[in-house]
Scaffold this motif. Structure first.
Motif, PDB file in Angstrom:
ATOM      1  N   LEU A  48       0.773  -1.183  -0.026  1.00  0.00           N
ATOM      2  CA  LEU A  48      -0.127   0.011  -0.163  1.00  0.00           C
ATOM      3  C   LEU A  48       0.942   1.205  -0.022  1.00  0.00           C
ATOM      4  CD1 LEU A  48      -2.741  -1.091   2.542  1.00  0.00           C
ATOM      5  CD2 LEU A  48      -2.976  -0.831   0.012  1.00  0.00           C
ATOM      6  N   ASN A  49       2.021   1.284   0.817  1.00  0.00           N
ATOM      7  CA  ASN A  49       2.826   2.391   0.808  1.00  0.00           C
ATOM      8  C   ASN A  49       3.445   2.764  -0.592  1.00  0.00           C
ATOM      9  OD1 ASN A  49       2.392   3.037   3.448  1.00  0.00           O
ATOM     10  ND2 ASN A  49       4.059   1.880   4.237  1.00  0.00           N
ATOM     11  N   THR A  50       3.983   1.425  -1.112  1.00  0.00           N
ATOM     12  CA  THR A  50       4.591   1.553  -2.489  1.00  0.00           C
ATOM     13  C   THR A  50       3.473   2.323  -3.656  1.00  0.00           C
ATOM     14  OG1 THR A  50       5.939  -0.237  -2.268  1.00  0.00           O
ATOM     15  CG2 THR A  50       5.657   0.334  -4.425  1.00  0.00           C
ATOM     16  N   ASN A  51       2.205   1.760  -3.419  1.00  0.00           N
ATOM     17  CA  ASN A  51       1.050   2.347  -4.228  1.00  0.00           C
ATOM     18  C   ASN A  51       0.993   3.680  -4.151  1.00  0.00           C
ATOM     19  OD1 ASN A  51      -1.395   1.929  -6.174  1.00  0.00           O
ATOM     20  ND2 ASN A  51      -2.481   2.502  -4.266  1.00  0.00           N
ATOM     21  N   ASN A  52       0.974   4.195  -2.742  1.00  0.00           N
ATOM     22  CA  ASN A  52       0.818   5.734  -2.467  1.00  0.00           C
ATOM     23  C   ASN A  52       1.909   6.651  -3.053  1.00  0.00           C
ATOM     24  OD1 ASN A  52      -1.811   5.157  -1.168  1.00  0.00           O
ATOM     25  ND2 ASN A  52      -0.697   4.820   0.991  1.00  0.00           N
ATOM     26  N   PHE A  53       3.309   6.028  -2.754  1.00  0.00           N
ATOM     27  CA  PHE A  53       4.328   6.825  -3.268  1.00  0.00           C
ATOM     28  C   PHE A  53       4.295   6.984  -4.683  1.00  0.00           C
ATOM     29  CE2 PHE A  53       8.594   6.441  -5.396  1.00  0.00           C
ATOM     30  CZ  PHE A  53       9.144   7.620  -4.690  1.00  0.00           C
ATOM     31  N   LEU A 125       7.705   2.890 -13.024  1.00  0.00           N
ATOM     32  CA  LEU A 125       7.014   2.453 -11.481  1.00  0.00           C
ATOM     33  C   LEU A 125       5.601   2.100 -11.775  1.00  0.00           C
ATOM     34  CD1 LEU A 125       8.741   5.167  -9.323  1.00  0.00           C
ATOM     35  CD2 LEU A 125       8.852   2.880  -9.095  1.00  0.00           C
ATOM     36  N   ASN A 126       4.765   2.897 -12.798  1.00  0.00           N
ATOM     37  CA  ASN A 126       3.529   2.551 -12.819  1.00  0.00           C
ATOM     38  C   ASN A 126       3.338   1.101 -13.607  1.00  0.00           C
ATOM     39  OD1 ASN A 126       0.483   2.993 -12.723  1.00  0.00           O
ATOM     40  ND2 ASN A 126       0.766   3.259 -14.778  1.00  0.00           N
ATOM     41  N   GLU A 127       4.300   0.842 -14.518  1.00  0.00           N
ATOM     42  CA  GLU A 127       4.301  -0.268 -15.302  1.00  0.00           C
ATOM     43  C   GLU A 127       4.373  -1.401 -14.338  1.00  0.00           C
ATOM     44  OE1 GLU A 127       6.905  -2.891 -18.312  1.00  0.00           O
ATOM     45  OE2 GLU A 127       7.172  -0.613 -18.293  1.00  0.00           O
ATOM     46  N   ILE A 128       5.395  -1.314 -13.399  1.00  0.00           N
ATOM     47  CA  ILE A 128       5.739  -2.326 -12.311  1.00  0.00           C
ATOM     48  C   ILE A 128       4.655  -2.439 -11.380  1.00  0.00           C
ATOM     49  CG2 ILE A 128       7.028  -3.072 -10.180  1.00  0.00           C
ATOM     50  CD1 ILE A 128       9.388  -1.698 -11.900  1.00  0.00           C
ATOM     51  N   ARG A 129       3.987  -1.399 -11.048  1.00  0.00           N
ATOM     52  CA  ARG A 129       2.619  -1.517  -9.979  1.00  0.00           C
ATOM     53  C   ARG A 129       1.591  -2.532 -10.469  1.00  0.00           C
ATOM     54  NH1 ARG A 129      -0.163   3.723  -8.201  1.00  0.00           N
ATOM     55  NH2 ARG A 129       0.175   4.351 -10.162  1.00  0.00           N
ATOM     56  N   LEU A 130       1.338  -2.107 -11.995  1.00  0.00           N
ATOM     57  CA  LEU A 130       0.258  -2.699 -12.594  1.00  0.00           C
ATOM     58  C   LEU A 130       0.440  -4.373 -12.711  1.00  0.00           C
ATOM     59  CD1 LEU A 130      -0.737  -0.169 -15.412  1.00  0.00           C
ATOM     60  CD2 LEU A 130      -1.680  -0.603 -12.872  1.00  0.00           C
ATOM     61  N   GLY A 131       1.905  -4.475 -13.004  1.00  0.00           N
ATOM     62  CA  GLY A 131       2.264  -5.866 -12.999  1.00  0.00           C
ATOM     63  C   GLY A 131       2.167  -6.685 -11.897  1.00  0.00           C
ATOM     64  N   LEU A 132       2.531  -6.152 -10.585  1.00  0.00           N
ATOM     65  CA  LEU A 132       2.434  -6.684  -9.534  1.00  0.00           C
ATOM     66  C   LEU A 132       1.178  -7.131  -9.081  1.00  0.00           C
ATOM     67  CD1 LEU A 132       5.250  -4.861  -7.380  1.00  0.00           C
ATOM     68  CD2 LEU A 132       5.307  -7.070  -7.963  1.00  0.00           C
ATOM     69  N   LEU A 133       0.115  -6.074  -9.449  1.00  0.00           N
ATOM     70  CA  LEU A 133      -1.432  -6.346  -9.087  1.00  0.00           C
ATOM     71  C   LEU A 133      -1.862  -7.564  -9.917  1.00  0.00           C
ATOM     72  CD1 LEU A 133      -2.850  -2.496  -9.170  1.00  0.00           C
ATOM     73  CD2 LEU A 133      -2.142  -4.135  -7.181  1.00  0.00           C
ATOM     74  N   GLU A 154      -9.184   7.195 -11.813  1.00  0.00           N
ATOM     75  CA  GLU A 154      -8.167   8.211 -11.819  1.00  0.00           C
ATOM     76  C   GLU A 154      -7.512   8.169 -13.121  1.00  0.00           C
ATOM     77  OE1 GLU A 154      -5.170   7.661  -8.855  1.00  0.00           O
ATOM     78  OE2 GLU A 154      -6.722   7.926  -7.275  1.00  0.00           O
ATOM     79  N   GLY A 155      -7.840   7.148 -14.107  1.00  0.00           N
ATOM     80  CA  GLY A 155      -7.480   7.333 -15.397  1.00  0.00           C
ATOM     81  C   GLY A 155      -6.001   6.799 -15.651  1.00  0.00           C
ATOM     82  N   LYS A 156      -5.579   6.166 -14.537  1.00  0.00           N
ATOM     83  CA  LYS A 156      -4.240   5.629 -14.587  1.00  0.00           C
ATOM     84  C   LYS A 156      -3.995   4.378 -15.299  1.00  0.00           C
ATOM     85  CE  LYS A 156      -2.683   8.733 -10.719  1.00  0.00           C
ATOM     86  NZ  LYS A 156      -2.198   8.504  -9.281  1.00  0.00           N
ATOM     87  N   VAL A 157      -5.043   3.747 -15.736  1.00  0.00           N
ATOM     88  CA  VAL A 157      -4.924   2.456 -16.337  1.00  0.00           C
ATOM     89  C   VAL A 157      -5.419   2.797 -17.738  1.00  0.00           C
ATOM     90  CG1 VAL A 157      -5.906   0.136 -16.413  1.00  0.00           C
ATOM     91  CG2 VAL A 157      -5.563   1.345 -14.192  1.00  0.00           C
TER      92      VAL A 157
END
Length: 204
Positions: A48-53, A125-133, A154-157
Motif C-alpha cells: 500500500l505504501n508503494t502504491n501511495n508513493f 514505476l506504474n508499469e511495475i505496479r500494474l504488473g504486481l497487481l 483516476e485514469g491511470k489504467v
C-alpha cells in the motif's frame, strides 16, 4: 484444536487468510501460527505504501538510466518465474518470489536510488505496479481489485489494460479455485468436513 477459518477471517480479512494459506502450504502438514500474520501485515503495508508513493508522483520528462533498466529486467524475470510457479501449482513459491522483489529489489533498493528523480521514472514505476497487481490478484483478489478500480477512476489504467483485466478475470477465478482445491487436500484432510466447507465458502 482446529482453528475455525471464520474466526481468522473476521480478525484479519479474507485476503490475509488466503495469503497465509498460500504462503504456508508446501504440500505438507503445518501448525497454524498466528504470529505469521505480523509478517503478512508488513507485506500488505509495504504494498500500500508503494502504491501511495507512485500515486503522488508528478509526470516529469521520462528518462531511462541504468538502474531503471535493471529493475525492469528484474521485474520481467519475476513475471516469468511467478508464471512458472503458478502453472506448476507451487503457489508458496510464487508468493516468496513476489515478496523478495517488492521488499528487496523495489522498495529497499530501486526506490531509494531514484527518490531524487522519481518523477522521471513514473512510467516505469506504474508499469511495475500494474504488473504486481496482476501477479498478486489470484491470491489476494480483494485488495488488488480495490487498488485497480481506484487507478481506473483516476485514469491511470490504459484502455488496453482494462480489456486485459477482463480477459484474465476468468483465468484468475479458475486459478483461485485450483489453489483452494489443492490447499483443501493438502492441509485439511484430517480436519472435520464442516471446517473444509467453511474454508471453501469463506475464501470467495
Amino acid at each position: 484444536n482446529a482453528v475455525a477459518p471464520k474466526e481468522v477471517i473476521e480478525k484479519y480479512g479474507r485476503d490475509y487468510f488466503r495469503y497465509y494459506l498460500t504462503k504456508s502450504s508446501k504440500g505438507e502438514d503445518f501448525v497454524y501460527d498466528e504470529n505469521e500474520f505480523r509478517d503478512i501485515q508488513k507485506f500488505f503495508m509495504l504494498l500500500l505504501n508503494t502504491n501511495n508513493f507512485i500515486n503522488q508522483l508528478g509526470k516529469g520528462k521520462q528518462k531511462m538510466e541504468v538502474e531503471d533498466k535493471w529493475i525492469l529486467s528484474r521485474f520481467n524475470r519475476l513475471v516469468n518465474e511467478v508464471s512458472d510457479s503458478y502453472n506448476g501449482y507451487r503457489f508458496y513459491e510464487a508468493i516468496a518470489k513476489i515478496e523478495t522483489f517488492l521488499m528487496a529489489d523495489l522498495s529497499r533498493t530501486y526506490i531509494q536510488i531514484i527518490r531524487d528523480r522519481s518523477e522521471e521514472v513514473s512510467d516505469v514505476l506504474n508499469e511495475i505496479r500494474l504488473g504486481l497487481l496482476k501477479l498478486l490478484s489470484p491470491v489476494v483478489p480483494f485488495i488488488t481489485e480495490k487498488i485497480w478500480q481506484n487507478l481506473l477512476k483516476e485514469g491511470k489504467v490504459k484502455e488496453l489494460e482494462k480489456t486485459f483485466k477482463e480477459i484474465v478475470k476468468y483465468y484468475m477465478i479458475f486459478t483461485i479455485f485450483l489453489a483452494s482445491f489443492y490447499l483443501h487436500i493438502y492441509l485439511f484432510t484430517s480436519i472435520k468436513f464442516f471446517i473444509m466447507d467453511q474454508i471453501f465458502i469463506s475464501l470467495f
